[in-house]
Every structure is written in C-alpha cells, then in structure tokens.
Design a protein around this motif. Structure first.
Motif, PDB file in Angstrom:
ATOM      1  N   TRP A   3       2.322  -7.935   7.770  1.00 31.24           N
ATOM      2  CA  TRP A   3       2.321  -7.170   6.578  1.00 31.24           C
ATOM      3  C   TRP A   3       2.188  -5.601   6.928  1.00 31.24           C
ATOM      4  CZ3 TRP A   3       4.326  -6.977   1.665  1.00 31.24           C
ATOM      5  CH2 TRP A   3       3.851  -5.962   0.796  1.00 31.24           C
TER       6      TRP A   3
ATOM      7  N   GLN B 179       6.120  -4.109   5.098  1.00 32.47           N
ATOM      8  CA  GLN B 179       6.009  -4.544   3.415  1.00 32.47           C
ATOM      9  C   GLN B 179       7.176  -4.766   2.831  1.00 32.47           C
ATOM     10  OE1 GLN B 179       4.811  -1.238   4.814  1.00 32.47           O
ATOM     11  NE2 GLN B 179       2.888  -2.098   5.519  1.00 32.47           N
TER      12      GLN B 179
ATOM     13  N   ASP C  13       9.351  -7.222   3.198  1.00 32.12           N
ATOM     14  CA  ASP C  13       9.614  -8.673   3.230  1.00 32.12           C
ATOM     15  C   ASP C  13       8.427  -9.412   3.183  1.00 32.12           C
ATOM     16  OD1 ASP C  13      10.990 -10.992   3.295  1.00 32.12           O
ATOM     17  OD2 ASP C  13      11.429 -11.108   5.423  1.00 32.12           O
ATOM     18  N   HIS C  14       8.375 -10.635   2.622  1.00 27.17           N
ATOM     19  CA  HIS C  14       6.931 -11.242   2.367  1.00 27.17           C
ATOM     20  C   HIS C  14       6.742 -11.904   3.880  1.00 27.17           C
ATOM     21  CE1 HIS C  14       4.286 -14.527   1.413  1.00 27.17           C
ATOM     22  NE2 HIS C  14       4.097 -13.867   0.091  1.00 27.17           N
TER      23      HIS C  14
ATOM     24  N   LYS D  42      -5.701 -16.536   1.192  1.00 19.42           N
ATOM     25  CA  LYS D  42      -6.097 -15.329   0.382  1.00 19.42           C
ATOM     26  C   LYS D  42      -7.401 -14.822   0.738  1.00 19.42           C
ATOM     27  CE  LYS D  42      -6.632 -13.850  -4.432  1.00 19.42           C
ATOM     28  NZ  LYS D  42      -6.440 -14.046  -5.744  1.00 19.42           N
TER      29      LYS D  42
ATOM     30  N   LYS E  74       0.658  -0.623   1.389  1.00 17.79           N
ATOM     31  CA  LYS E  74       0.509  -1.221   0.089  1.00 17.79           C
ATOM     32  C   LYS E  74      -0.624  -2.268   0.385  1.00 17.79           C
ATOM     33  CE  LYS E  74       5.545  -0.674  -0.939  1.00 17.79           C
ATOM     34  NZ  LYS E  74       6.763  -1.758  -1.248  1.00 17.79           N
TER      35      LYS E  74
ATOM     36  N   VAL F 141      -2.693  -5.680   0.266  1.00 22.71           N
ATOM     37  CA  VAL F 141      -2.088  -7.034   0.423  1.00 22.71           C
ATOM     38  C   VAL F 141      -2.440  -7.985  -0.664  1.00 22.71           C
ATOM     39  CG1 VAL F 141      -4.104  -7.809   1.771  1.00 22.71           C
ATOM     40  CG2 VAL F 141      -1.916  -8.924   2.236  1.00 22.71           C
TER      41      VAL F 141
ATOM     42  N   LEU G 161       0.327  -9.620  -3.218  1.00 27.24           N
ATOM     43  CA  LEU G 161       1.258 -10.666  -2.738  1.00 27.24           C
ATOM     44  C   LEU G 161       0.745 -12.152  -3.277  1.00 27.24           C
ATOM     45  CD1 LEU G 161       1.658  -9.824   0.886  1.00 27.24           C
ATOM     46  CD2 LEU G 161       3.253  -9.340  -1.017  1.00 27.24           C
TER      47      LEU G 161
END
Length: 489
Positions: free
Chosen positions: A418, A422, A424-425, A443, A483, A485, A488
């Motif tokens: 990431w 940024q 693409d996932h 997470k 960005k 994270v 997401l």
C-alpha cells in the motif's frame, strides 16, 4: 588288449564251465552237496561282479555298448519347466505354472529365517507367436483366474483388488496381452513423471480459483517447491506452541519495563550490524529473550547479559562462523565475564529444553514476499526492503507479542504494497492463499505498524530506522503512504 583277447578266447573254449568266481563259502557248499555251482549267481554277487567289471571293461564290450547305445538312444533329460519354444500343447501354460508352483512349495524356509509377509507371484512368460490365435484368449483368461487365486492365497486379509496384468507389469516388466489388447500397454510411471503430474493437478486447481502458483519453477532444487506447502504447514503449527507470553511484563517482571526491552533490542540491532549477522539471528535472539522472560524473573542489571547470551545462542544456530564468547563480553565493555555468559547460556538452554528451532517472522516473510511479487513483471526490490523494515520495527515494540509471526509478516507485506502503490488493493487471492490470513484479520496489526512507520520523532529507538536509511536498502525508512490505510478496511 592282449589280456582282453585271451580272456575272450578262454571263455569261448570253456563254455560249459562256470564263469562265476569260486569262493571259500561256495567251495564248502560244493563239497557238501557234491554238485556244481548254480549257473545263475545271486543278484548280490551279480551286482558286485558287474560293478567290478565296469572298472576294467574289455574293448569288445565297449564296442558293443556303443553299438547298442546308437541303436537305442537314451531319452534326453529335460528341466522341470521343460522347453516350451518348439512345443505346442493345449495345457502348456498351465503345466508351467504347476511346475513352478511345485518348486515354490517344495522349498521350505529354514528355521530361524525371516519370512516375508507378502510374496510376489513367479514370473510367467508366454510367447504369443507360438500359441494359436484361438487359444490365446483362453490362456489369458486362465492366467487371470490363477493369479487372482494366488494373490488371495498369499494375502487373504489384504482384500486387494489388483488387475493381474498390472501386477506383472509392475514387478516383472512384462505383461501378457490378448489379441484385443495387442496394441495397448501398461505405462511405467517414473518418480519424475509422478511429481510433474502432481504439480500439474495442483496448478490447475489453483488456476480455477484465480491463484497464481509461486512454485511453478519446480526444477530449481533450492526452491524446495515440492515440499514448500508441507514445510510451511509445519511452521504454522509450531508458531503457536513456541511463542512467548504476551503479557509477561504485567504478570512476572517488576524490575524491567517496556522501554528497557526496546532499548535492549535496539542495541542488539547495532551489534548484529557490527558483526554482520544474518537477519534470522536477530529474530531468533528476540524470540529467546521473550520466551525466557515469560517465566523467569530477572533483574535489570542482568538484562544486557540475557540479551548477549541469547544472541550467542542464536549465532551458534544461524551463523556459519559465530562470534566467540569473548567478543560478546568485549561488546558489553567487559561488564560480564566469560563464566557468567556461559552460565547464563546453560540456564537458557535448559529452560527452553534446547528447542532453538522456532518459526520467526522472517521465515514467513520470505514466502509472503515471493507471493506478493508474482503479479509484477519485474521483482520490486523496494517492496522487499520495505516489508523487512516494517517487520523489524515490530521487534522493538512489546505490544506486537500478541500477534502471531505469520500475521505480522502478512501485515508488513500488506502495508508495504500500500505504501508503494495506492492505486490498487494490496490484497489478492494469491496472498490470501499463501499467507492463510484473510483481509479482515490484518486490520489491527496493519494499523499499529503504520503508526510505528509514521512515528519518527517520539520514538527513542532509531537503530532500525538508521539501518534502512542506507542507500543499499533504497532508503525505505523515509517512505510514507499518501493515503491512510484505514480507509481500506
């Protein structure tokens, strides 16, 4: 020759005289009975005479014997299985089987010898060119019945269902083929073909689920692609058994704090750089420290001694040329003697029961980085360095003990992808398959790693940051994601 001719002449002149040798017993019998000896001697004496005469046979007798043998030839002795090359017989194959079976039954094993539980049926060879076409199918049918009976007799409890022709092809390398199976044959599968077939089936199953096979280069022996899944399955199971207690600071240790532990590990990073130790040595050192502190109380004066001793043990396990004990004493400015280090080493090894082999974060990180770079046309060096940097940052933080090593490695790869891109996932089915962690499970660890990545001013331990600021590591410690994270999740 002269004596033989004279004997023949004397015999022809005295036809009426007895030709039997007169012994003392016979002379006594003649004297008592006043008669002549019998014209036909007893069988025992005749046999003795014949045996004695065979030693010195006359020339005429030899000639007569040769003539008689030529007129009446003796039958030639044959082997037990007989010669089947030029003989056509309806029961030829059955006779050969019975003869071979009689040989096997007649040979009894000696006492005390080891008897095998399973026996292989004897080899059977049938020349199709010598057997008529209408009889060939009957012979094959009889052969199948006999082989099935023999298999059941040898191993009645095995309940094997094996085709007879395949048994012959496997053990003897020869299969009897009928007229309808003249062109078919049983393929012999080699180990390499079997491995290729297994990999082909595996690759097809992965492609159906949209997963890229990272072990496709199975011809490279250093990749251990045939055993990679089994190796990492073992590592996943062992990481739960040999992990430290996540809250030993609150339960057991009262003289040391989280900060002291972080400073110790930060200093050990500098020591590993000084002696050019491999990263696996650093990860194993931290694991040994936490495992020992989980159930052993230690004072803060002995904390550095614990650190250098754990690095000594890890160096002996991971390094080719491990530093000596005196070097670790010197690195501590001779605060501890050699005897103290050796005594602490014995204490640590006895506590862990010499279970030094531990699945650390570094072991999982290698495979996860390989899975992350499959989609790249050119391998990304920045991705590898950044993932290693984030994983080493977790060593100094005590709060990461609650995460499994595989979860920390997967989170480091996630955040590294990431940070670099940024658009693409960062997670895909290939990474989910090889890391065995779903996107939602990462997470908490990813958010804490990002906090360590962005916290550059308040952190007191900077050895890892300074290490990855070097040009050989592409200065990945200066990279940040534009960005957050958290969006997401």
């Amino acid at each position: 020759m002269k004596h033989a001719v004279m004997n023949n002449e004397n015999r022809s002149s005295n036809i009426g005289e007895p030709t039997v040798r007169i012994t003392r017993a016979r002379a006594k019998a003649l004297g008592s009975s006043s008669g002549l000896p019998p014209l036909h001697p007893s069988a025992k004496q005749n046999a003795r005479h014949v045996l004695g005469g065979n030693l010195k046979r006359a020339a005429s007798d030899n000639n007569n014997l040769a003539e008689n043998s030529a007129a009446c030839p003796q039958p030639k002795k044959r082997a037990v299985l007989k010669d089947v090359t030029n003989i056509k017989c309806d029961n030829l194959y059955i006779n050969c089987i019975n003869a071979a079976r009689g040989q096997i039954v007649g040979c009894q094993p000696r006492k005390g010898s080891l008897q095998k539980k399973e026996k292989v049926a004897p080899a059977r060879f049938v020349q199709n060119s010598k057997v008529p076409g209408d009889r060939r199918a009957d012979l094959v049918g009889e052969m199948k019945k006999i082989e099935v009976e023999e298999i059941q007799e040898v191993s009645p409890a095995a309940n094997l269902t094996i085709e007879p022709t395949k048994v012959n092809a496997r053990y003897m390398g020869t299969a009897v083929r009928s007229s309808t199976e003249a062109d078919s044959s049983v393929p012999m599968i080699s180990p390499s073909d079997r491995e290729d077939g297994m990999l082909r089936v595996k690759r097809e199953n992965l492609d159906d689920r949209g997963i890229t096979d990272i072990d496709s280069k199975h011809k490279d022996p250093l990749m251990c692609s045939l055993y990679a899944d089994d190796i990492y399955s073992n590592l996943y199971a062992r990481q739960v058994d040999r992990r430290p207690v996540a809250d030993y600071m609150e339960k057991l240790q009262r003289d040391i704090t989280h900060g002291m532990r972080g400073i110790l590990i930060d200093w050990l990073v500098e020591v590993s750089e000084e002696y050019r130790l491999v990263p696996d040595t650093l990860y194993l050192t931290v694991n040994l420290i936490d495992r020992f502190l989980s159930e052993n109380y230690i004072e803060k004066q002995k904390l550095q001694l614990l650190g250098v001793t754990c690095m000594l043990i890890a160096s002996k396990y991971e390094e080719i040329c491990a530093p000596r004990v005196e070097e670790f004493c010197f690195i501590t400015d001779n605060t501890y003697t050699k005897e103290e280090v050796v005594q602490m080493e014995s204490r640590i090894l006895n506590y862990i029961e010499f279970q030094v082999s531990v699945p650390t974060t570094k072991k999982f990180l290698r495979r996860f980085i390989q899975a992350a770079q499959v989609s790249y046309k050119v391998p990304s060096v920045e991705l590898e360095f950044l993932a290693n940097y984030l994983a080493e940052l977790s060593l100094t933080n005590y709060s990461f003990l609650k995460f499994l090593p595989s979860l920390i490695a997967a989170s480091a790869v996630f955040l590294a992808r990431w940070t670099l891109d940024q658009s693409d996932h960062p997670w895909n089915p290939t990474l989910e398959h090889y890391t065995r962690h779903k996107f939602s499970e990462l997470k908490t660890a990813v958010l804490e790693l990002q906090e360590l990545q962005q916290n550059t001013t308040k952190c007191m331990v900077n050895a890892i940051r300074e290490k990855y600021k070097q040009s050989k590591f592409k200065r990945v410690s200066d990279l940040r994601s534009s960005k957050p994270v958290e969006a997401l999740f």
